[in-house]
Motif scaffolding. Structure first.
Motif, PDB file in Angstrom:
ATOM      1  N   PRO A   1     -12.478   8.384 -12.600  1.00  0.00           N
ATOM      2  CA  PRO A   1     -13.713   7.537 -13.023  1.00  0.00           C
ATOM      3  C   PRO A   1     -13.636   7.769 -14.644  1.00  0.00           C
ATOM      4  O   PRO A   1     -14.489   6.791 -15.094  1.00  0.00           O
ATOM      5  CB  PRO A   1     -14.826   8.392 -12.405  1.00  0.00           C
ATOM      6  CG  PRO A   1     -14.450   9.261 -11.470  1.00  0.00           C
ATOM      7  CD  PRO A   1     -13.162   9.347 -11.757  1.00  0.00           C
TER       8      PRO A   1
ATOM      9  N   PRO B   1     -11.911   1.891 -12.508  1.00  0.00           N
ATOM     10  CA  PRO B   1     -11.009   2.827 -11.832  1.00  0.00           C
ATOM     11  C   PRO B   1     -11.004   2.185 -10.260  1.00  0.00           C
ATOM     12  O   PRO B   1     -11.974   1.453 -10.074  1.00  0.00           O
ATOM     13  CB  PRO B   1     -11.958   4.075 -11.459  1.00  0.00           C
ATOM     14  CG  PRO B   1     -13.278   3.899 -12.097  1.00  0.00           C
ATOM     15  CD  PRO B   1     -13.063   2.870 -12.733  1.00  0.00           C
ATOM     16  N   ALA B   2     -10.000   2.240  -9.637  1.00  0.00           N
ATOM     17  CA  ALA B   2      -9.823   1.513  -8.134  1.00  0.00           C
ATOM     18  C   ALA B   2     -10.617   2.219  -7.141  1.00  0.00           C
ATOM     19  O   ALA B   2     -10.264   3.461  -7.171  1.00  0.00           O
ATOM     20  CB  ALA B   2      -8.284   1.302  -8.097  1.00  0.00           C
ATOM     21  N   GLY B   3     -10.987   1.433  -6.054  1.00  0.00           N
ATOM     22  CA  GLY B   3     -11.493   2.171  -5.097  1.00  0.00           C
ATOM     23  C   GLY B   3     -10.473   2.792  -4.105  1.00  0.00           C
ATOM     24  O   GLY B   3     -10.540   3.868  -3.591  1.00  0.00           O
ATOM     25  N   ASP B   4      -9.298   2.028  -3.821  1.00  0.00           N
ATOM     26  CA  ASP B   4      -8.386   2.535  -3.203  1.00  0.00           C
ATOM     27  C   ASP B   4      -7.019   2.261  -4.031  1.00  0.00           C
ATOM     28  O   ASP B   4      -6.311   1.274  -3.988  1.00  0.00           O
ATOM     29  CB  ASP B   4      -8.087   1.484  -1.895  1.00  0.00           C
ATOM     30  CG  ASP B   4      -7.222   1.963  -1.091  1.00  0.00           C
ATOM     31  OD1 ASP B   4      -6.320   3.224  -1.319  1.00  0.00           O
ATOM     32  OD2 ASP B   4      -6.761   1.315   0.025  1.00  0.00           O
ATOM     33  N   PRO B   5      -6.794   3.335  -4.888  1.00  0.00           N
ATOM     34  CA  PRO B   5      -5.817   3.354  -5.831  1.00  0.00           C
ATOM     35  C   PRO B   5      -4.182   3.170  -5.110  1.00  0.00           C
ATOM     36  O   PRO B   5      -3.291   3.114  -5.976  1.00  0.00           O
ATOM     37  CB  PRO B   5      -5.914   4.351  -6.680  1.00  0.00           C
ATOM     38  CG  PRO B   5      -7.039   5.172  -6.310  1.00  0.00           C
ATOM     39  CD  PRO B   5      -7.398   4.565  -4.797  1.00  0.00           C
ATOM     40  N   PHE B   6      -3.995   3.207  -3.809  1.00  0.00           N
ATOM     41  CA  PHE B   6      -2.849   3.242  -3.283  1.00  0.00           C
ATOM     42  C   PHE B   6      -2.603   1.761  -3.128  1.00  0.00           C
ATOM     43  O   PHE B   6      -1.173   1.310  -3.065  1.00  0.00           O
ATOM     44  CB  PHE B   6      -2.931   3.850  -1.944  1.00  0.00           C
ATOM     45  CG  PHE B   6      -2.797   5.444  -1.694  1.00  0.00           C
ATOM     46  CD1 PHE B   6      -1.718   5.982  -2.540  1.00  0.00           C
ATOM     47  CD2 PHE B   6      -3.641   6.123  -1.089  1.00  0.00           C
ATOM     48  CE1 PHE B   6      -1.617   7.419  -2.629  1.00  0.00           C
ATOM     49  CE2 PHE B   6      -3.548   7.420  -1.021  1.00  0.00           C
ATOM     50  CZ  PHE B   6      -2.310   8.189  -1.846  1.00  0.00           C
TER      51      PHE B   6
ATOM     52  N   HIS C   1       0.943  -1.214   0.069  1.00  0.00           N
ATOM     53  CA  HIS C   1       0.182   0.200   0.057  1.00  0.00           C
ATOM     54  C   HIS C   1       0.957   1.099  -0.040  1.00  0.00           C
ATOM     55  O   HIS C   1       1.752   1.324   0.812  1.00  0.00           O
ATOM     56  CB  HIS C   1      -0.943   0.033   1.275  1.00  0.00           C
ATOM     57  CG  HIS C   1      -2.048   0.875   1.045  1.00  0.00           C
ATOM     58  ND1 HIS C   1      -1.971   2.328   1.612  1.00  0.00           N
ATOM     59  CD2 HIS C   1      -3.231   0.873   0.945  1.00  0.00           C
ATOM     60  CE1 HIS C   1      -3.056   2.760   1.417  1.00  0.00           C
ATOM     61  NE2 HIS C   1      -3.761   2.177   0.922  1.00  0.00           N
TER      62      HIS C   1
ATOM     63  N   VAL D   1       0.514   4.447   0.839  1.00  0.00           N
ATOM     64  CA  VAL D   1       0.823   5.119   1.880  1.00  0.00           C
ATOM     65  C   VAL D   1       1.677   4.718   3.161  1.00  0.00           C
ATOM     66  O   VAL D   1       2.790   5.178   3.434  1.00  0.00           O
ATOM     67  CB  VAL D   1      -0.709   5.595   2.719  1.00  0.00           C
ATOM     68  CG1 VAL D   1      -0.373   6.349   3.879  1.00  0.00           C
ATOM     69  CG2 VAL D   1      -1.552   6.296   1.579  1.00  0.00           C
TER      70      VAL D   1
ATOM     71  N   GLY E   1      -7.810   6.439  -9.678  1.00  0.00           N
ATOM     72  CA  GLY E   1      -8.654   6.607  -9.034  1.00  0.00           C
ATOM     73  C   GLY E   1      -9.872   7.225  -9.880  1.00  0.00           C
ATOM     74  O   GLY E   1     -10.943   7.722  -9.546  1.00  0.00           O
TER      75      GLY E   1
ATOM     76  N   TYR F   1      -2.139   7.653  -8.053  1.00  0.00           N
ATOM     77  CA  TYR F   1      -3.455   7.838  -7.179  1.00  0.00           C
ATOM     78  C   TYR F   1      -4.380   8.649  -7.944  1.00  0.00           C
ATOM     79  O   TYR F   1      -5.534   7.979  -8.330  1.00  0.00           O
ATOM     80  CB  TYR F   1      -3.258   8.411  -5.843  1.00  0.00           C
ATOM     81  CG  TYR F   1      -4.169   8.658  -5.162  1.00  0.00           C
ATOM     82  CD1 TYR F   1      -4.860   7.688  -4.207  1.00  0.00           C
ATOM     83  CD2 TYR F   1      -4.865   9.591  -5.173  1.00  0.00           C
ATOM     84  CE1 TYR F   1      -5.847   7.705  -3.669  1.00  0.00           C
ATOM     85  CE2 TYR F   1      -5.898   9.740  -4.051  1.00  0.00           C
ATOM     86  CZ  TYR F   1      -6.463   8.847  -3.413  1.00  0.00           C
ATOM     87  OH  TYR F   1      -7.538   9.006  -2.751  1.00  0.00           O
TER      88      TYR F   1
ATOM     89  N   LEU G   1       0.156  11.070  -8.599  1.00  0.00           N
ATOM     90  CA  LEU G   1       0.141  11.017 -10.064  1.00  0.00           C
ATOM     91  C   LEU G   1      -0.560   9.511 -10.285  1.00  0.00           C
ATOM     92  O   LEU G   1      -1.689   9.606 -11.101  1.00  0.00           O
ATOM     93  CB  LEU G   1       1.058  10.960 -11.260  1.00  0.00           C
ATOM     94  CG  LEU G   1       1.921  12.387 -11.308  1.00  0.00           C
ATOM     95  CD1 LEU G   1       2.681  12.245 -12.316  1.00  0.00           C
ATOM     96  CD2 LEU G   1       0.531  13.400 -11.729  1.00  0.00           C
TER      97      LEU G   1
END
Lengths: 501, 181
Positions: free
Chosen positions: A200, A205-210, A140, A142, A198, A194, A192
């Motif tokens: 749309p 697209p990802a819900g949690d792009p991290f 992840h 973060v 993310g 993220y 970038l």
């Protein structure tokens, strides 16, 4: 309870803190070290014993867990997507603890002769190691960035630790500016990715792009998106600063020379290995969809790194700079392994890991000898200081010969097998030109490694040389450690066990 | 649209003040411009309806951190930096212009833009994660608990590092009697 709190409480219950016991034990004992120093004056010996004892215990427990198969692995990411324990991650954790033990021991040899703070050195090494062990499992961005910054900030301090030496302070400043710059690039790349993943307007697209898994799915669907490509390239550039591949190697000579010798060893082995593992995880994980762009980019970087490292190492006389520049050349060879992994050679990780082990063993043997030969000004370790080492201190000379031989890749030492494994992996990945290039690089590297060894073997006439350079006689403990390192370099060259399969 | 114009205003404030931070010859001016840049960022946060972050930006960055910078700058009283060589100024300007142009070219390029589904709700229920202190706290102590803990250690070693590097050590404690470990 509304739906959102429901999600958050699910996140909370995915925190299996018990699975991170090695990191927690290291961090807790690092804090305990500070308390011990505060409460018990004249506790120098105890500081080393506590830090070494704790790390050896964690190291042994991790190995026992690995052999016994009790170390947990998971198919899904825990900690709300932040941590995914894998077998390769466990191997790297063991590797980092092992290196940390050796760094603490070298740190003792260094601090013993200097008026510097002691407990804090072991404390920093242990915290940085715990962060590296965490990084080996992180999925992840973060958590990735926070842990990577913990490592980097720890290194700023460790590099500038010899505060009485202007070289060390200069190196610390240079490393901080370069490190800050590379962290900025890395963070920009993450942001970038993220923002792009993310969005749309993209497919799926990802819900949690991290999260690496979700990011990888988006990248696989949208490999041509320019924001994603630039973001991925910036992340890779940020990591390439850590491994010191061309053209991000320019901080290496000055920082390696100025930093205290144990810190140089820590940088050269642990920090570089961490960079390679992160590169491996990212390139064979989330960035897999960008192969058509990243393979040529990393390919060109590999050629330049091998060429630059070997050529630059030829002209150096300071042995720390030789190690730094030859480290760049080793980074090039490891990049070949990464390329092979990207092109689908399934045992490329084993080859990289074996290379890292042999590189660590040989490097720590050489650094151990350097700690004994180093003059009071730690940065001025010239090749001339090694004149007559083989005759006056045959033990140190012998360890140096084994270490340098393994780094150069002389059969039957471990470094030879490691290089051979990488070359075979590259051959299977059909990187024929690169294989030829690596071989030329290895031949050139023999020249500068043996130049150093020749200084240790030759015994110039006393009228030319003057007094021989004073060498600290190794204690029983460091004799045992150096002997183990040299022996392991020999044994791993003859028998690899299960490490390459 | 008022918000659009506000966006351009705050964006320009952030970028121009950011440039002035890098270009100022005097460190005090650079720090002052940094405050302006932070205020611009805070304005952008307000436009994104993350009021909590906007307040933090002003309180922590523009308030505490830059004041600390100013303290240190005035404590060490640095001289004004000399003017750089003309060639390097022109070179840097060209590189900056090239990067900006390239960046706009990337943003203008036809990207793969096929909206299939809107995933806004999957972001923690449609709310920005840092909209209010409450949401911020909830996310920080559930989803991001691990990075939060690691950040604690990061700050600890940073503090420790300042002490270790700035402290003077008396050589009296140099040599311990030898011996093995």
């Amino acid at each position: 309870m509304d739906a959102q709190l429901q999600i958050l409480s699910e996140f909370s219950s995915s925190h299996h803190w018990m699975w991170l016991w090695p990191e927690i034990v290291l961090a807790a004992l690092a804090l305990a070290l500070l308390a011990v120093e505060l409460l018990l004056p004249k506790s120098d010996r105890w500081l080393l014993r506590i830090s070494l004892g704790a790390q050896v215990a964690v190291f042994a427990a991790l190995i026992a867990g690995l052999v016994g198969g009790t170390l947990p692995t998971s198919d899904v990411a825990l900690f709300a997507g932040a941590i995914q324990p894998t077998l390769s991650g466990h191997l790297m954790r063991i590797f980092f603890v092992g290196c940390s033990i050796l760094v603490c021991f070298l740190g003792y040899l260094y601090l013993e002769r200097r008026p510097l703070a002691r407990a804090e050195y072991y404390h920093l090494v242990m915290i940085v190691t715990a962060a590296m062990m965490l990084l080996a499992q992180i999925t992840h961005f973060v958590a990735f960035f926070v842990a990577l910054e913990t490592v980097t900030i720890g290194f700023y301090i460790l590099v500038a630790y010899g505060r009485n030496s202007s070289y060390s302070l200069e190196a610390g400043l240079k490393y901080m500016i370069m490190g800050g710059f590379s962290s900025g690039l890395l963070l920009f790349g993450i942001v970038l990715l993220y923002g792009a993943a993310g969005s749309p307007t993209l497919i799926g697209p990802a819900g949690d792009p991290f999260q690496f898994g979700q990011l990888g799915a988006v990248i696989a669907e949208n490999p041509g998106n320019p924001l994603i490509v630039i973001g991925a390239l910036l992340v890779i550039v940020g990591i390439c600063f850590k491994i010191g591949s061309f053209p991000f190697q320019y901080w290496i000579p000055d920082v390696y020379q100025g930093a205290p010798t144990p810190t140089t060893a820590f940088l050269a082995v642990s920090s570089k290995s961490m960079g390679f593992y992160l590169l491996y995880v990212l390139l064979t994980g989330p960035f897999l969809g960008l192969q058509s762009i990243l393979v040529p980019v990393i390919g060109i970087m590999t050629y330049c790194t091998i060429a630059f490292g070997n050529i630059a190492a030829l002209g150096q006389n300071n042995v720390k700079r030789v190690i730094g520049m030859s480290g760049v050349a080793h980074a090039g060879i490891l990049l070949v392994g990464i390329l092979a992994a990207m092109r689908g050679v399934d045992w490329a990780f084993q080859a990289i890991f074996f290379y890292l082990i042999t590189y660590a063993l040989a490097s720590f043997a050489v650094f151990g000898v350097m700690c004994h030969v180093a003059p009071d000004e730690d940065a001025n370790q010239e090749r001339e200081h090694y004149f007559g080492l083989m005759q006056n201190h045959p033990f140190l000379g012998g360890v140096l010969a084994v270490g340098l031989g393994s780094l150069a890749g002389i059969p039957p030492l471990a470094g030879f097998v490691a290089k051979a494994a990488i070359i075979v992996a590259a051959f299977q990945a059909k990187l024929y030109l690169l294989v030829a290039f690596v071989l030329v690089g290895v031949v050139v590297s023999i020249f500068y490694y043996f130049g150093w060894l020749r200084a240790a073997v030759t015994n110039p006439h006393p009228e030319i040389q003057g007094e021989p350079h004073p060498v600290v006689a190794p204690s029983v403990g460091s004799r045992a450690l150096l002997a183990v390192l040299a022996l392991a370099s020999v044994v791993l060259g003859l028998y690899q066990g299960g490490l390459l399969s | 649209m008022v918000t659009d114009w506000l966006f351009y205003f705050f964006a320009a404030l952030t970028v121009i003040a950011g440039f002035l931070v890098a270009l100022s010859r005097s460190p005090v001016n650079a720090a002052m411009n940094m405050i302006l840049s932070f205020i611009g960022i805070a304005g952008l946060f307000v436009l994104l309806e993350t009021f909590f972050l906007a307040v933090l930006q002003i309180l922590v960055y523009a308030g505490a951190i830059v004041v600390l910078f100013l303290f240190i700058i005035m404590l060490i009283d640095p001289e004004r930096l000399p003017k750089p060589h003309k060639l390097s100024t022109i070179g840097s300007a060209l590189v900056a212009a090239g990067l900006t142009a390239g960046w706009f070219a990337v943003l203008q390029a036809p990207t793969v833009a096929l909206p299939t589904k809107v995933a806004a709700e999957s972001f923690t229920g449609g709310r920005a994660p840092a909209a209010t202190a409450r949401v911020f706290g909830e996310v920080l102590f559930s989803q991001y608990l691990l990075p939060f803990e690691v950040a604690g250690f990061l700050l600890l070693i940073a503090m420790l590092g300042v002490i270790v590097i700035s402290k003077h050590y008396r050589p009296a404690t140099t040599r311990k009697e030898g011996g093995s470990v």
